[in-house]
Design a protein around this motif. Structure first.
Motif, PDB file in Angstrom:
ATOM      1  N   GLY A  59       0.752  -1.247   0.000  1.00  0.00           N
ATOM      2  CA  GLY A  59       0.000   0.000   0.000  1.00  0.00           C
ATOM      3  C   GLY A  59       0.777   1.289   0.000  1.00  0.00           C
ATOM      4  N   ASP A  60       0.087   2.370  -0.432  1.00  0.00           N
ATOM      5  CA  ASP A  60       0.588   3.743  -0.566  1.00  0.00           C
ATOM      6  C   ASP A  60       1.602   3.865  -1.702  1.00  0.00           C
ATOM      7  N   ALA A  61       1.080   3.782  -2.903  1.00  0.00           N
ATOM      8  CA  ALA A  61       1.930   3.950  -4.081  1.00  0.00           C
ATOM      9  C   ALA A  61       2.322   5.403  -4.272  1.00  0.00           C
ATOM     10  N   PHE A  62       1.396   6.306  -3.987  1.00  0.00           N
ATOM     11  CA  PHE A  62       1.626   7.721  -4.283  1.00  0.00           C
ATOM     12  C   PHE A  62       1.485   8.586  -3.030  1.00  0.00           C
ATOM     13  N   LYS A  63       1.938   9.818  -3.171  1.00  0.00           N
ATOM     14  CA  LYS A  63       1.843  10.766  -2.061  1.00  0.00           C
ATOM     15  C   LYS A  63       0.390  11.137  -1.792  1.00  0.00           C
ATOM     16  N   ASN A  64      -0.404  11.278  -2.874  1.00  0.00           N
ATOM     17  CA  ASN A  64      -1.796  11.662  -2.696  1.00  0.00           C
ATOM     18  C   ASN A  64      -2.710  10.858  -3.602  1.00  0.00           C
ATOM     19  N   ARG A  65      -3.991  11.088  -3.468  1.00  0.00           N
ATOM     20  CA  ARG A  65      -4.995  10.262  -4.141  1.00  0.00           C
ATOM     21  C   ARG A  65      -5.145  10.582  -5.617  1.00  0.00           C
ATOM     22  N   GLU A  66      -4.615  11.707  -6.054  1.00  0.00           N
ATOM     23  CA  GLU A  66      -4.715  12.094  -7.463  1.00  0.00           C
ATOM     24  C   GLU A  66      -3.314  12.379  -7.991  1.00  0.00           C
ATOM     25  N   PRO A  67      -2.540  11.328  -8.250  1.00  0.00           N
ATOM     26  CA  PRO A  67      -1.145  11.514  -8.643  1.00  0.00           C
ATOM     27  C   PRO A  67      -0.988  12.137 -10.024  1.00  0.00           C
ATOM     28  N   ASP A  68       0.161  12.743 -10.233  1.00  0.00           N
ATOM     29  CA  ASP A  68       0.521  13.307 -11.524  1.00  0.00           C
ATOM     30  C   ASP A  68       0.571  12.191 -12.579  1.00  0.00           C
ATOM     31  N   PRO A  69       0.048  12.429 -13.782  1.00  0.00           N
ATOM     32  CA  PRO A  69       0.053  11.387 -14.819  1.00  0.00           C
ATOM     33  C   PRO A  69       1.441  10.840 -15.136  1.00  0.00           C
ATOM     34  N   THR A  70       2.448  11.689 -15.097  1.00  0.00           N
ATOM     35  CA  THR A  70       3.812  11.213 -15.350  1.00  0.00           C
ATOM     36  C   THR A  70       4.247  10.235 -14.277  1.00  0.00           C
ATOM     37  N   GLN A  71       3.902  10.534 -13.037  1.00  0.00           N
ATOM     38  CA  GLN A  71       4.256   9.630 -11.945  1.00  0.00           C
ATOM     39  C   GLN A  71       3.470   8.321 -12.060  1.00  0.00           C
ATOM     40  N   GLN A  72       2.209   8.383 -12.477  1.00  0.00           N
ATOM     41  CA  GLN A  72       1.432   7.169 -12.702  1.00  0.00           C
ATOM     42  C   GLN A  72       2.068   6.296 -13.779  1.00  0.00           C
ATOM     43  N   ARG A  73       2.523   6.953 -14.852  1.00  0.00           N
ATOM     44  CA  ARG A  73       3.164   6.203 -15.932  1.00  0.00           C
ATOM     45  C   ARG A  73       4.418   5.498 -15.453  1.00  0.00           C
ATOM     46  N   GLU A  74       5.257   6.215 -14.703  1.00  0.00           N
ATOM     47  CA  GLU A  74       6.509   5.637 -14.221  1.00  0.00           C
ATOM     48  C   GLU A  74       6.250   4.454 -13.289  1.00  0.00           C
ATOM     49  N   PHE A  75       5.264   4.595 -12.431  1.00  0.00           N
ATOM     50  CA  PHE A  75       4.906   3.502 -11.525  1.00  0.00           C
ATOM     51  C   PHE A  75       4.380   2.304 -12.310  1.00  0.00           C
ATOM     52  N   MET A  97      -6.435   5.871  -1.601  1.00  0.00           N
ATOM     53  CA  MET A  97      -7.882   5.678  -1.483  1.00  0.00           C
ATOM     54  C   MET A  97      -8.621   7.009  -1.497  1.00  0.00           C
ATOM     55  N   PRO A  98      -9.628   7.155  -2.370  1.00  0.00           N
ATOM     56  CA  PRO A  98     -10.411   8.393  -2.389  1.00  0.00           C
ATOM     57  C   PRO A  98     -11.315   8.493  -1.176  1.00  0.00           C
ATOM     58  N   GLY A  99     -11.749   9.710  -0.871  1.00  0.00           N
ATOM     59  CA  GLY A  99     -12.619   9.904   0.280  1.00  0.00           C
ATOM     60  C   GLY A  99     -13.988   9.285   0.107  1.00  0.00           C
ATOM     61  N   MET A 100     -14.502   9.262  -1.121  1.00  0.00           N
ATOM     62  CA  MET A 100     -15.829   8.694  -1.386  1.00  0.00           C
ATOM     63  C   MET A 100     -15.685   7.265  -1.890  1.00  0.00           C
ATOM     64  N   ALA A 101     -16.521   6.384  -1.363  1.00  0.00           N
ATOM     65  CA  ALA A 101     -16.423   4.962  -1.692  1.00  0.00           C
ATOM     66  C   ALA A 101     -16.658   4.685  -3.169  1.00  0.00           C
ATOM     67  N   VAL A 102     -17.440   5.535  -3.854  1.00  0.00           N
ATOM     68  CA  VAL A 102     -17.780   5.270  -5.258  1.00  0.00           C
ATOM     69  C   VAL A 102     -16.658   5.673  -6.208  1.00  0.00           C
ATOM     70  N   ARG A 103     -15.684   6.426  -5.727  1.00  0.00           N
ATOM     71  CA  ARG A 103     -14.603   6.885  -6.598  1.00  0.00           C
ATOM     72  C   ARG A 103     -13.480   5.851  -6.650  1.00  0.00           C
ATOM     73  N   ALA A 104     -12.713   5.889  -7.732  1.00  0.00           N
ATOM     74  CA  ALA A 104     -11.637   4.919  -7.930  1.00  0.00           C
ATOM     75  C   ALA A 104     -10.402   5.304  -7.129  1.00  0.00           C
ATOM     76  N   SER A 105      -9.634   4.281  -6.749  1.00  0.00           N
ATOM     77  CA  SER A 105      -8.360   4.523  -6.075  1.00  0.00           C
ATOM     78  C   SER A 105      -7.291   4.826  -7.123  1.00  0.00           C
ATOM     79  N   ALA A 106      -6.118   5.215  -6.647  1.00  0.00           N
ATOM     80  CA  ALA A 106      -5.025   5.578  -7.549  1.00  0.00           C
ATOM     81  C   ALA A 106      -4.461   4.385  -8.311  1.00  0.00           C
ATOM     82  N   VAL A 107      -4.777   3.151  -7.868  1.00  0.00           N
ATOM     83  CA  VAL A 107      -4.248   1.967  -8.548  1.00  0.00           C
ATOM     84  C   VAL A 107      -5.340   1.120  -9.198  1.00  0.00           C
TER      85      VAL A 107
END
Length: 407
Positions: A59-75, A97-107
């Protein structure tokens, strides 16, 4: 006799932490982001070289729940490389993990695209995973969010403390159910979790935690149904069940976040899984060193020269360095920070903090004010103001009378 299954356990990447970094023009990312990605590369290289059978990212791939697209690509590029070689669990941590259950996580994108070899642990679950050395029962518990696990109607009107207790009980029940399911399988069994354990020693993760944590007891995790418990969320590497079976282990974060982790080793865990006979070891990585240099220049005729000479002797190459300099008030105008920074040109980052001793404080002597009585403090204050000795004594006698009889 079959050989043990080989598992690599790592956690808490926090890609996107940019403190103490600078822009890398070659990649368009912060030098500190590159640090975190390079630590992930170390884990993957080790896993491939040693022919791991399964990977658990807790767990905890990124610093926050909405990571930069470049960082998502590198990961994603790195996880794809890992998953091409072995089944890989991506557990959802609180930063993913997003605050709302219906929203997607960063992974969740890995699940949406059905990336082969990747299991996304976005809610508690378990499955038998086939590997080159045989099957393993893999169970997981992502970060427990109150609004996902507690029904609103049932707990409406409860206090925060009552809700925290209810959440802890719910998580414990889920973990107990997973252990009961694991006990039905005659194969190595692993539990992965991203949460706080009550007995764990905290570190700098306090500064990056989101929301209020619920703490699970070690006794709930140290169930003989498991052969290894792989934890994330706490950045300090530690074994919470030393010498016991199963090992209950925080791998710790892969890279230092701040100076609170200056002296902590960073790395991941290499696990040889067998029913009732699991062995594991901590594997250090080349995390960016942090160095604190303390220099007392209050007695130096040339404070800048004294500090420069001191820092030149430090092992600062490639390190994030902070210099804490003690100065007198009258030394302030002539002290040259730029010279100190220049003397540490081989460091990755340098900050200088001045601790200035005022003239009044200097005249109080070496004793800390809190160790002195009221009359002693008053006497030292009058002395620092160059009050004549006879007048000091008169004032002290009057102060003593007031202390005895304030009315």
């Amino acid at each position: 006799m079959s050989s043990p299954l080989r598992l690599v356990h790592f956690a808490d990447l926090h890609i996107g932490m940019e403190n103490y970094g600078r822009l890398d023009p070659a990649t368009g990312t912060s030098s500190r982001v590159r640090d975190f990605l390079e630590r992930l590369d170390e884990v993957i290289d080790y896993a491939l070289e040693h022919q791991a059978d399964v990977a658990v990212f807790a767990g905890d791939a990124f610093k926050n729940r909405e990571p930069d697209p470049t960082q998502q690509r590198e990961f994603a590029q790195r996880i794809k490389r890992l998953a091409d070689a072995m089944p890989t669990l991506l557990l959802v941590g609180n930063h993913d993990m997003p605050g709302m259950a219906v929203r997607a996580s960063a992974v969740d994108i890995f699940q949406a695209l059905a990336v082969p070899g990747v299991i996304v642990g976005h809610k508690a679950g378990a499955q038998v995973v086939e590997t080159g050395r045989g099957p393993v029962f893999l169970a997981w518990m992502p970060y427990p969010m109150r609004n996902r696990l507690l029904a609103r109607d049932e707990h409406q009107g409860k206090t925060i403390d009552e809700l925290e207790l209810a959440l802890r009980q719910t998580v414990s029940e889920i973990l107990t159910d997973l252990a009961e399911e694991a006990a039905q399988h005659d194969m190595p069994r692993v539990l992965a979790g991203h949460f706080s354990v009550a007995e764990a020693k905290l570190g700098s993760e306090r500064t990056v935690m989101l929301g209020r944590d619920v703490a699970v007891m070690t006794s709930v995790l140290a169930d003989p149904a498991w052969d290894y418990v792989a934890l994330g969320h706490i950045h300090r590497h530690q074994d919470l069940h030393p010498g016991g079976s199963p090992p209950v282990v925080y791998s710790g974060s892969l890279e230092r976040i701040d100076f609170g982790e200056e002296h902590e080793p960073k790395g991941f865990c290499w696990v040889e899984l067998e029913r009732g006979a699991t062995r594991w070891q901590f594997v250090p990585v080349r995390a960016r060193p942090f160095r604190t240099l303390q220099v007392d220049a209050r007695r130096a005729a040339d404070p800048t020269g004294a500090v420069v000479q001191a820092v030149q002797q430090a092992q600062a190459e490639g390190a994030v360095v902070r210099v804490q300099v003690q100065l007198r008030e009258d030394q302030q105008p002539t002290f040259r920070e730029a010279d100190v920074v220049g003397a540490l040109s081989q460091a990755a980052s340098v900050s200088v903090r001045r601790e200035v001793e005022s003239e009044t404080r200097a005249r109080l002597g070496d004793l800390a004010p809190e160790s002195l009585g009221p009359l002693e403090l008053l006497e030292r204050y009058f002395t620092s103001r160059s009050v004549e000795p006879e007048r000091v004594q008169r004032l002290l006698r009057r102060a003593e009378e007031l202390l005895r009889d304030p009315d």
